[in-house]
Design a protein around this motif. Sequence first.
Motif: not given
Length: 151
Positions: A1-10, A74-90
């Motif tokens: 499930m994509s990050v956006y699907d999880k956001l929608k679910q929540l 919201g800011t991370l999405h603006a920074a990377v364009g797609d939250l599914n490209n996040v490898r890790r919250i460090v």
Amino acid sequence: MSVYDKLKQLGITLPPVATPAAAYVPFVRTGNLVFISGHTAKRDGKPWVGQLGKTMTTEEGKTAARSVAIDLMGTLHAAVGDLNNVRRIVKVMSLVNSSPDFTEHHLVTNGASELLGQLFGDRGAHARSAFGVAQIPTGSCVEIELIAEVG
């Protein structure tokens, strides 16, 4: 499930990037790391003012920290364009506006950490610091910054 699907679910809609209140930028990307500037808690678009241990409970602070995590996404999405490209919250660093005897900063910060885990699964497990501070800009109850690795 994509990050956006999880956001929608929540039931979460990502906010736009907030305009910085001082001389800084909302995020900086260097290599595969994105550094997100501190975001303060807001409620109904206004600063969520309060002091943990004095005018707010730990549960209220946890809810505020969760709201900060939504703004950070919201800011991370603006920074990377797609939250599914996040490898890790460090790393997450949390500042909690608290009375001198308040000792549950870590529980307040769980509001953000738990949401990151829901959204990213194992990729959301992160290093973390949580501090009590005497004051945060605009009287906000919580401020959180984040570092993410992206693909």
